[in-house]
Design an enzyme around this catalytic site. Sequence first.
Site, short mmCIF file in Angstrom:
data_model
loop_
_atom_site.label_atom_id
_atom_site.label_comp_id
_atom_site.label_asym_id
_atom_site.label_seq_id
_atom_site.Cartn_x
_atom_site.Cartn_y
_atom_site.Cartn_z
CE1 TYR A 1 -3.64 2.56 0.64
CE2 TYR A 1 -2.28 3.28 2.48
CZ TYR A 1 -3.35 3.49 1.63
OH TYR A 1 -4.12 4.61 1.75
CD GLU B 1 -9.72 6.69 4.52
OE1 GLU B 1 -9.82 6.69 5.77
OE2 GLU B 1 -8.62 6.60 3.95
CD1 TRP C 1 -4.65 1.51 5.20
CD2 TRP C 1 -6.82 1.97 5.26
NE1 TRP C 1 -5.09 1.73 3.91
CE2 TRP C 1 -6.41 2.02 3.92
CE3 TRP C 1 -8.17 2.23 5.55
CZ2 TRP C 1 -7.27 2.31 2.88
CZ3 TRP C 1 -9.03 2.52 4.51
CH2 TRP C 1 -8.58 2.56 3.19
#
Length: 133
Positions: free
Chosen positions: A30, A52, A60
Site C-alpha cells: 500500500y 474510509e 486500516w
Amino acid sequence: MSDPAGETPLGPDGLPRCPWALSAPDYLAYHDEEWGRPVHGDDALFERLCLEAFQSGLSWITILRRRPGFRAAFSGFRIADVATFTDADRERLLADTGIIRNRAKIDATLANARVLAEWKPGELDTLIWSHAP
C-alpha cells in the site's frame, strides 16, 4: 535497519520507508503503490470514501485485507451499479463475511451511491479536488 543517516527505516529491499509500512506486507505494498498518490475518477474516489467510512473504528490493515471482498461485494464500487442495489443486495451484504458487516456503514454506502448516481460525470472528482491546495 535504517538509512545511512539513521533517520528512515529501510524495507527488506533496502529502500527507505515510513515506519508504519514495515509492519506488514500489505502495508508495504500500500505504501509503495498507493499511499500519498492522488486518486481521480468518481468511482475510484467513491471507493476510497466508502472504505474510509468502513475503516472508522478499525485499523486500516483490516480494510486493506478485505478490500478484494469489498470490491466484489460492491460491484467494484461503480456508482451506477451500487445505486441500483436492492433490499436483497443489502441483506446479501449484511451476510457477507468478506466485508465489514456494519448495517449503518452499508446503508450509508448505498444511500451515497444513489445520490452520486444523479450527479454529472466528474462532479465528485471536481468537488473533492476543489479542496486541494
